[in-house]
Design a protein around this motif. Structure first.
Motif, PDB file in Angstrom:
ATOM      1  N   GLY A 103       0.808  -1.219   0.000  1.00 12.30           N
ATOM      2  CA  GLY A 103       0.000   0.000   0.000  1.00 12.30           C
ATOM      3  C   GLY A 103       0.839   1.266   0.000  1.00 12.30           C
ATOM      4  N   PRO A 104       1.758   1.432   0.967  1.00 17.11           N
ATOM      5  CA  PRO A 104       2.604   2.626   0.954  1.00 17.11           C
ATOM      6  C   PRO A 104       3.433   2.757  -0.317  1.00 17.11           C
ATOM      7  N   TYR A 110      -6.896   5.086   7.246  1.00 21.27           N
ATOM      8  CA  TYR A 110      -5.638   5.090   6.499  1.00 21.27           C
ATOM      9  C   TYR A 110      -4.961   6.461   6.491  1.00 21.27           C
ATOM     10  N   ALA A 111      -5.590   7.463   7.105  1.00 20.15           N
ATOM     11  CA  ALA A 111      -5.027   8.814   7.075  1.00 20.15           C
ATOM     12  C   ALA A 111      -3.649   8.877   7.720  1.00 20.15           C
ATOM     13  N   MET A 163      -1.334   6.621   7.716  1.00 24.13           N
ATOM     14  CA  MET A 163      -0.333   6.114   6.780  1.00 24.13           C
ATOM     15  C   MET A 163       0.034   7.195   5.769  1.00 24.13           C
ATOM     16  N   PHE A 164      -0.974   7.894   5.244  1.00 23.74           N
ATOM     17  CA  PHE A 164      -0.692   8.958   4.287  1.00 23.74           C
ATOM     18  C   PHE A 164       0.106  10.076   4.946  1.00 23.74           C
ATOM     19  N   THR A 165      -0.212  10.390   6.181  1.00 20.92           N
ATOM     20  CA  THR A 165       0.527  11.431   6.890  1.00 20.92           C
ATOM     21  C   THR A 165       1.992  11.039   7.040  1.00 20.92           C
ATOM     22  N   ARG A 166       2.242   9.770   7.386  1.00 17.90           N
ATOM     23  CA  ARG A 166       3.634   9.312   7.504  1.00 17.90           C
ATOM     24  C   ARG A 166       4.373   9.427   6.178  1.00 17.90           C
ATOM     25  N   LEU A 167       3.652   9.300   5.083  1.00 13.84           N
ATOM     26  CA  LEU A 167       4.275   9.395   3.762  1.00 13.84           C
ATOM     27  C   LEU A 167       4.445  10.832   3.290  1.00 13.84           C
ATOM     28  N   GLY A 168       4.001  11.795   4.109  1.00 10.91           N
ATOM     29  CA  GLY A 168       4.230  13.199   3.767  1.00 10.91           C
ATOM     30  C   GLY A 168       3.008  13.962   3.312  1.00 10.91           C
TER      31      GLY A 168
END
Length: 470
Positions: A111-112, A138-139, A141-146
């Motif tokens: 996913g990431p 899933y927010a 996870m998106f936050t961790r990705l920037g």
């Protein structure tokens, strides 16, 4: 430890190093079979398991030929997950990602990886805005990705978070090309009162305007004839942006030998003839790395400053959309000028003089947005650019067009009742306005704005007009 013992120990370290673990899948742009497999995963996840959609989750994006689907394939070729991305309506550099799905029981990390790949693919497509609406779970996870949250939404009775991927392409270009200038040039009286940060400098006590530009050494080395042509082009543009008629050019050439210098001179000669501007003299040095700088002299009794902008004025772009990317410089250098006649080049070059706007600047190495930021900075204000209103060649993405050297393009600002003079083959459009504050924001078709440049570009500050000086 002896040298022999150290060598033997290093060998042992290398021999016993564990190989890098590779995931049991790979990412790729989906072929038709991959698209079908992605849709099957979507149907299972979003319709049958989660009930977010009734019957089917297919929508208009699935019918859009511009839509891109990325998938993760396992070692046997099976599709383990996917995501799609597409422009919002007509492509103006605004894309969205959606339908991220991973098959149950798949290896963690797919996913990431798909999200990161979608971000890269959107930027490759020239996007300057990339959004997604994701389920709240899933927010994080998106936050961790920037990614950054911009709002909330409800889809299928489930809470979602609206998010955006920060694309820093415009700010990075301005930072790399212009941000050191304020510190480097502190203490100089650049251009005199009212003309700090302009493309040229009025010579005190005369009606002469002087401009100087150097061509990147790597470009001179790679394409010496084109470098010579551009040496004329960029300097004539600098004079034209101030409403000055070119008088002549001086050049300084560095080359490894006479043969290489001759190729640079050939480009200078061709440009000189094309614009009808003579080369008056210069300097040539052989046996040195490739280099080229050109100084241009022009004349006007009413130079147009970049600092004449005021909040409320309209921003207009006059650009030649003809031509194509320079071979070997796709996405960076647009060549519209080599196919134009002298009359066409001179008509486009005189547009600022014939318009006499409040402020003007030619679009150069900082790109369209960076140049607008410099004009706004010199004028002591900010700017908003309507992305969809910017004239653009059909073969250039928004991201490339907003960051490239566009050949012949001028930004002007003035009141709404003032028009731009005809510029022959060039296209003119009103595409924004100056506003209080600083920096540049992009305005999108939905009326929202996003930051492009957070503040001043050069650090040279606002340039006061002579009337404003004590």
């Amino acid at each position: 430890m002896t040298e022999q013992m150290a060598w033997e120990r290093n060998v042992l370290l290398v021999d016993h190093r564990l190989p890098v673990a590779r995931p049991g899948w790979q990412l790729e742009e989906a072929d038709p079979a991959g698209v079908r497999a992605h849709r099957q995963l979507r149907q299972q996840a979003f319709v049958e398991d989660q009930g977010l959609f009734a019957g089917s989750d297919l929508d208009d994006a699935d019918d859009d030929p511009a839509t891109v689907v990325l998938v993760a394939r396992g070692v046997a070729g099976e599709v383990l997950g996917g995501v799609r991305l597409a422009p919002v309506g007509v492509d103006v550099g605004w894309w969205t990602g959606s339908r991220l799905v991973v098959a149950p029981g798949s290896t963690p990390g797919i996913g990431p990886a798909l999200v990161a790949a979608a971000c890269a693919r959107a930027e490759q497509a020239g996007a300057l805005r990339f959004d997604a609406t994701v389920q709240d779970r899933y927010a994080a996870m998106f936050t961790r990705l920037g990614w950054a949250a911009t709002g909330t939404a409800d889809i299928g009775g489930r809470p979602h978070t609206a998010m955006t991927w920060p694309i820093g392409r415009l700010a990075a270009l301005a930072q790399a090309t212009k941000s050191p200038l304020g510190g480097l040039l502190a203490g100089f009286h650049l251009g005199g009162p009212g003309f700090v940060g302009d493309d040229g400098a009025p010579v005190p006590g005369t009606d002469v305007v002087a401009a100087c530009d150097a061509i990147l050494p790597s470009m001179v080395e790679r394409d010496p004839g084109w470098a010579g042509w551009c040496g004329v082009l960029v300097n004539v543009n600098d004079l034209s942006a101030m409403g000055a008629a070119p008088l002549g050019l001086l050049d300084s050439i560095g080359a490894r030998d006479a043969s290489f210098a001759a190729r640079v001179v050939a480009g200078l000669r061709a440009g000189s003839q094309a614009w009808g501007v003579p080369v008056l003299g210069g300097h040539t040095q052989l046996g040195v790395p490739a280099a080229l700088s050109v100084t241009a002299l022009g004349r006007t009794d009413r130079p147009v400053p970049a600092s004449g902008g005021r909040p409320g004025q309209h921003v207009r772009l006059t650009a030649d959309l003809g031509g194509d990317w320079r071979p070997g410089a796709t996405g960076r250098q647009w060549d519209s000028t080599t196919g134009r006649t002298t009359a066409e080049l001179q008509l486009m070059g005189s547009v600022v003089a014939r318009t006499a706007p409040a402020a003007a600047k030619d679009v150069s190495m900082a790109g369209l947005v960076g140049t607008l930021g410099m004009l706004a900075e010199a004028s002591g204000c900010g700017a908003v650019l309507d992305v969809a209103a910017v004239p653009r060649p059909t073969s250039a993405t928004v991201g490339d067009w907003f960051t490239c050297f566009p050949g012949s393009a001028f930004l002007t600002t003035d009141g709404a009742d003032r028009s731009v003079a005809p510029a022959g083959p060039a296209t003119t459009a009103t595409c924004g306005e100056l506003v209080p504050g600083s920096g540049v924001r992009l305005r999108w078709p939905d009326g929202s704005t996003t930051p492009a440049l957070a503040g001043p570009v050069t650090g040279l500050g606002a340039s006061r007009t002579p009337e404003e000086n004590p």
